[in-house]
Design a protein around this motif. Structure first.
Motif: not given
Length: 379
Positions: A101-107
């Motif tokens: 989720n954090q990876l997606r959010a930073w994207h």
């Protein structure tokens, strides 16, 4: 029978109230799907921020197309080139789920959300030159998306009453936009969702507006105080829970801070209104017992203006986030998470609609009854 519902209810109107909360807003789509399947089509929809986007799609489409259009909106803004990454991980594990989720959010932070917003260049951010560019992101794409999905002639036609809230940047005053006083366009919807510093102020009629959530993140009080009052069944759809655990680290502190700020005192407003409405109902009953000579006095006429024998059922549907969602839950626009939110809203609404007491008029002296039937299941 309610004017816009095929289902018989004892209430004079059904109202849908949609709070702000960014990417959490697909929860409201699931709620509406359940209402539509129950043949409960609101007479009035009011929204703040992302709730105003959902509200516009509902008011700007015929009943048979509303769920389809809501799905199209959320599938459009949740397209992500990182979506396939999750197929390689077991997301039943909270730690892994949070990491993805954090990876997606930073994207999203770096590249924006499809057909919603895109990042500005650093030069534009620090030297904008105009209020329309004073933000980290350019939200012009959402204007095009809403224009495609919303029939503004229908929205302004009055089939469903429509209200969205925003804040005047110069005066700091909260205002609601409704058809009738002015023609509602895409700029009114964007104004309600112009949350600084991510998005710039939106110009409407020569004034500039920011997100209504800065002052009040729910349209509950606006609807409850509106005239003329009617017996009302209200579905209050909140994306932030006022209740939560004691934070254990700095990330937890930031999450809890957001929840408290944007839950926007929904329960406090409801409790206050229950007290006031009980007084209004008691006053109406008392005035009805006065002899004619007293009813004609100036004092009685003043009191009659405050008296009210209308009743309200308020069904709270509150999204209660998972442990792995974290600080980025309101800007994590991935498809998998969108589906999770949508299904949570659908499930909570189905549970609420299964309770027959939701559709029963409260006692006139009691005035207001509230329901939060998802609390025991999800807390």
């Amino acid at each position: 029978m309610n004017a816009s519902t095929g289902k018989r209810t004892a209430f004079e109107q059904v109202v849908l109230l949609l709070q702000g909360g960014g990417a959490l807003g697909s929860y409201q789509g699931g709620v509406y799907q359940a209402l539509a399947e129950a043949d409960l089509h609101p007479d009035w929809v009011a929204g703040i921020s992302i709730g105003s986007f959902n509200a516009a799609i509902l008011a700007g489409n015929p009943p048979e197309r509303r769920v389809e259009r809501l799905r199209e909106f959320w599938e459009t803004v949740s397209k992500s080139p990182l979506g396939f990454y999750s197929e390689f991980f077991n997301l039943e594990d909270d730690f892994t789920h949070e990491a993805i989720n954090q990876l997606r959010a930073w994207h999203i932070v770096m590249f924006g959300a499809p057909h919603f917003f895109v990042p500005r260049s650093p030069a534009t951010v620090f030297f904008p030159g105009h209020a329309r560019k004073a933000s980290f992101y350019d939200n012009t794409p959402i204007s095009e998306t809403l224009t495609r999905l919303v029939d503004f002639d229908r929205l302004n036609g009055g089939e469903m009453r429509f209200s969205v809230g925003a804040v005047d940047v110069r005066s700091g005053n909260f205002t609601y936009f409704e058809p009738g006083s002015e023609r509602i366009g895409v700029e009114h919807i964007m104004a309600s969702g112009s949350l600084p510093p991510a998005f710039p102020a939106t110009e409407v009629g020569g004034n500039f507006y920011w997100d209504g959530g800065l002052v009040s993140n729910t349209p509950l009080e606006w609807v409850l105080d509106s005239q003329p009052r009617r017996d009302t069944l209200a579905f209050q759809v909140d994306l932030w829970s006022a209740r939560g655990a004691l934070p254990r680290d700095i990330i937890d502190v930031e999450v809890r801070h957001k929840e408290i700020v944007y839950s926007s005192r929904t329960r406090a407003a409801t409790d206050h209104y229950k007290h006031v409405q009980k007084l209004r109902n008691a006053l109406a009953k008392l005035l009805g017992k006065l002899p004619p000579e007293l009813n004609e006095t100036e004092e009685a006429k003043i009191l009659a203006g405050a008296a009210d024998d209308k009743v309200f059922n308020i069904a709270h549907l509150i999204y209660r986030s998972k442990v792995y969602e974290g600080y980025s839950k309101d800007f994590e626009f991935s498809r998998r998470t969108m589906e999770e939110h949508w299904q949570a809203g659908y499930g909570d609404a189905r549970l609420t609609l299964e309770n027959p007491q939701v559709f029963e008029l409260p006692d006139r002296l009691e005035g207001v009854k509230t329901f939060d039937l998802g609390a025991d299941r999800r807390d």
